[in-house]
Design an enzyme around this catalytic site. Sequence first.
Site, PDB file in Angstrom:
ATOM      1  CB  THR A 290      35.451  -8.698  14.028  1.00 38.33           C
ATOM      2  OG1 THR A 290      34.523  -8.238  15.015  1.00 38.33           O
ATOM      3  CG2 THR A 290      34.694  -8.978  12.738  1.00 38.33           C
ATOM      4  CE  LYS A 368      30.863  -7.891  15.157  1.00 38.04           C
ATOM      5  NZ  LYS A 368      32.039  -7.824  16.023  1.00 38.04           N
ATOM      6  CE  LYS A 436      38.961  -5.818  12.277  1.00 41.26           C
ATOM      7  NZ  LYS A 436      37.883  -6.764  12.641  1.00 41.26           N
TER       8      LYS A 436
END
Length: 1248
Positions: A290, A368, A436
């Site tokens: 990701t 995503k 993150k």
Amino acid sequence: MDSTASDQLRKSEKVIELLKGIHFVASVEAISLGVQAGIHPWILYDIISNAAGNSWIYKNYIPLLLQGNKIKDDFLNASAQRMGIVLDTAKSLTFPLPLLAAAHQQFLAGSRHADANALDGLKVWERVFGVQILDAANAETYNPELLANQLGAKSKQVNNIGFIGLGAMGFGMATHLLKSNFSVHGFDVTLLPYPFCYSSVLSVIGNALYDNNILSHKREVIGEEVYKPTLSRFAQAGGLIGSSPAEVSKDVDVLIVMVTNEVQAESVLYGVDGAVSVLQPGASIVLSSTVSPAFISQLELRLQNENKGLKLIDAPVSGGVIRASEGTLTIMASGTDEALEHAGSVLSALSEKLYVIKGGCGAGSGVKMVNQLLAGVHIASAAEAMAFGARLGLDTRVLFDIIKASDGTSWMFENRGPHMVDNDYTPLSALDIFVKDLGIVARECAARRVPLHISTAALQLFLSGSASGWGRLDDSAVVKVYETLTGIKVEGKLSVINKKTALESLPSEWALDPLDEIRRLDSTLKTLVVLDDDPTGTQTVHDVDVLTEWNVESLVEQLKSRPKCFFILTNSRALSSDKASVLITDICQNLSAAAKVAGNNDYTVVLRGDSTLRGHFPEEPDAAVSVLGEMDAWIICPFFLQGGRYTIEDVHYVADSEGLVPAGDTEFAKDASFGYKSSNLREWVEEKTKGRIAATSVSSVSIQLLRNGGPTAVCDHLCSLPKGSTCIVNAASDRDMAVFAAGMVEAELKGKRFLCRTAASFVSARIGIVPKAPILPNDLGIGKGSNGGLIIVGSYVPKTTKQVEQLKLQCDYNLRSIEVSVEKLAMKSAEEREEEINHAAELADVYLRTCKDTLVMSSRELITGKTPSESLDINFKVSSGLVEIVRRIKTSPRYILAKGGITSSDIATKALEAKRAKIVGQALAGVPLWQLGPESRHPGVPYIVFPGNVGDSNALADVVKCWARPARLSSTKELLADAERGAYAVGAFNVYNLEGVEAVIAAAEQQKSPAILQIHPSALKLGGTPLVACCISAAEQATVPITVHFDHGSSKPELMEVLELGVDSVMVDGSHLPFKENISYTKHISSLAHAKGMTVEAELGRLSGTEDDLTVEDYEAKLTDLNQAQEFIDKTGIDALAVCIGNVHGKYPASGPKLRLELLKSLYDLASKNGVFLVLHGASGLPKELVQDCIDRGVRKFNVNTEVRKAYMDTLKSPESDLVHVMAAAKEAMKAVVAEKMQLFGSAGKAN
């Protein structure tokens, strides 16, 4: 609905309103960011509505908005008003709601645009966010899954795959590719925690994120190393492994990168030994991490500049660890058609749902990113909602169920909410992951100028959690931010109740003792056969046999004797469920066969299990029923008074100090193999049977029924149960247990059959056991045995660890500890395991032989497997290691104590080879004591089975202190009494230093003689407390009886000090005083010494001569006056009398000693009648015949100094070359003199 229920409903609705408001704004933020990133909004909707970012609001409201419709009339104003009410409530409670506050502000902004511009629906939010969503929604769409299917038809053959990043997800993906017949080369790295990377590295690189120089610095900051354990596991799974990214990237067709973040991706691709430099032309890189769309775009440009035809596929994944290993992930792939076709077969193998997203590299990460935006916000909003609900006083478990069924729910709420309610933050997805992922969202929204208030506020919450040290916990631990700020607890659990209050609130106990009736019926009752899943179940009985084997012959022999009860030690708790089931089946089959042979079919089986609900349930009852046939009822009864286990109102509690803690909230419920959540036993049955037996179908015997109705009411209740029922038993006292047992007996006499799953208390009640006092060593005829006791600890429950700490603290003086490394036993090579076992066994043998109680314990770090079966396997390796250590110990211990159920079973059966034992009683309440059978390796040795979960912190230390070898084998008085009985004397040898002390001990052990280490005032003045401590330590470690005596205490202050130093006896020397003053002085010190258990010697008369520079002239000396002796003894209460019969200190004159033996005989006649022993100072230089004459006339202690001192001084005349040699020579010279005196005094060979 009553007022309370109505109030709870209103509060719950406020929490739901909070979630709805946050979810709505987050949904619009997600669509806005996605559109700005070039993703078609309907594509986003279709994918995310079936993914982790979904919510009821997203699923139901976003289509209305995308179609250009209004949600409801006056939706904005009405929603803003309701949200304002919730915020006002929170303000009154001083409770922060940052996410709702941000959402409320957005609703206010939307309302303003709507009112000012007559807008509604999505157009309002286009104004708020500045993104043209409707135009994008009306653009031509496509089917991402159809594109993926077309891709599959065109995909190329792939032979070799490189895989970098074998973390939880990556390992599952890589091993699934192996199962799909791909050749996979794997590499893994471990980096510093992400928060460090994020704060330290990104602050350095700023906007120039992908500049090579900066990234080089970034690698230097972070560091990189191969994670070898994962590589070993991957190799075992059939993969090929490499030592660097470059090594696994050579000659591969497709390289998959599944690392944690952009920093790691950059490092493995372009760092030292990076992959890009060695990839063959035309290879494809699948980046499944990701990362931000911007990173993907930059990376694609850099790969193109390599001029090797390298292709990049942006393919982030979703679905979790299990789906990764099953190949059922959701993958959102983007890239050129050529790249997608090249890697298509690999992507298809890994996914259940494969979406191909148009828009080039970065589009997949865009989808995503939007999904993670929603997922992160939904976790944070769940935390805010549950924390607010707790502050409102709602039961969070009930609240969770209400929200789950409402329009405030989301996929993440339903998935993460239970973690918050259970206070279980075992990391399934770490909190730092959302630091993150939401960080990517924040950077992207800033770059694209889309204001995302909710998403950025959620990021701040996750950053707060990470800054608090919770970054590696599960992401649901973000709720701890609210808990820490406000002091509330979200965990939904039964409260700890006050033990005293709870017990006092119960009805009075049944008045009559039912055990009398049970004992009266003894001959008519069925034999109770207790299958004990570990040896601790014997903790409430005595005079009962335990079998550790269950062949038909052994069972026939046992049943023929028609005992009221016997135990079969199964140790099934150490086995897997499947093996435990097979074992119980086997035992029940043998039992059934033996019963037919023995003609004794009247037996009831009890599956004795842990009182804290650990063990194989329902597997063991199922196995038993498969052989014994259907029962009228299963009885569940975990009450155990000695362990503090109570069942009240169907809830099982564990006593902790003054409180009763619901069992599901204790450390026992977190057991790696047998963990559970429910404290209510009805719910526990449903939980453990996975819903097969519903909580609503479980019957219970209440305390009210036991105490008001008695045994008859219990019998009636049991007889009324439908066949095959499950019935739990409440109990809060042994009388409750006896009432139930008596009622069950009545039901059995009426033909009912029961299978019991119980703790230990039921067994003793059912057979009418009358408790007896704890067993002590003297009860078994164990005296001063020369070896130490052996203590084996394998239990890991926190209670055991605390008990071991106290044991070490309280018994340190005579305890030796051997900590065996669990890692070496269970995780290292066979060679390291063998070395650890040998080392421990050798040490234990040495310690036991030197009379030290020896603690052999597994190291306290708890190593668990990833599954219950793996944890059991680790337990087996540790337990078998402890078994092997005990097997190799050759010294027979004074006693053996095993701590922990599995440990005690394995030690008994495998290490000690016991086939049967007699339960003698208990060493402490709840701690059974066995005597091992004649076939065992240590016949007759007491075996103490100490459960891991019994007793307070001092319990283990208390038992060890009771059973330990006495620190001193005798007191000075006992030494003299033994000498009196044996008609010999004991030597008291003056010592001044270590050599002297060692000489006396060595001579005593060599001659097997008792002895006294004697300290003169002058020696104390020079040697001080260290000299006394040295003597005491030597006496304690000696293998023969040695005591420490202070001689010639003529100063009261000096004697008062000596009394505090721990010596065994003192001489009160008032011989220089007038008779009356001597009596007064001696009496005073004698009373003080006797209060401390010390022996007192005194002198009547006065010796001439010199001892240690103290001289008494001849004219000052005087014999003991026989006429004064009786008065002196009566008034002082002394134990020993030093007599003056012509003996002197130091050397006798050339004419030799002239002792008044007739006076000695008269003094002995007088003293012996009063229990007083005679002592003779000045034994140096007495000829053998005269010594014997003195012994014959009653002298039981001789003081020896001069000859021993002379032996020491003589060695100094011939100096050795080294001080050590001087000490050794001096010791041997003194030892020879001491040994000669022991033979002379007749004490040689008299050590007990």
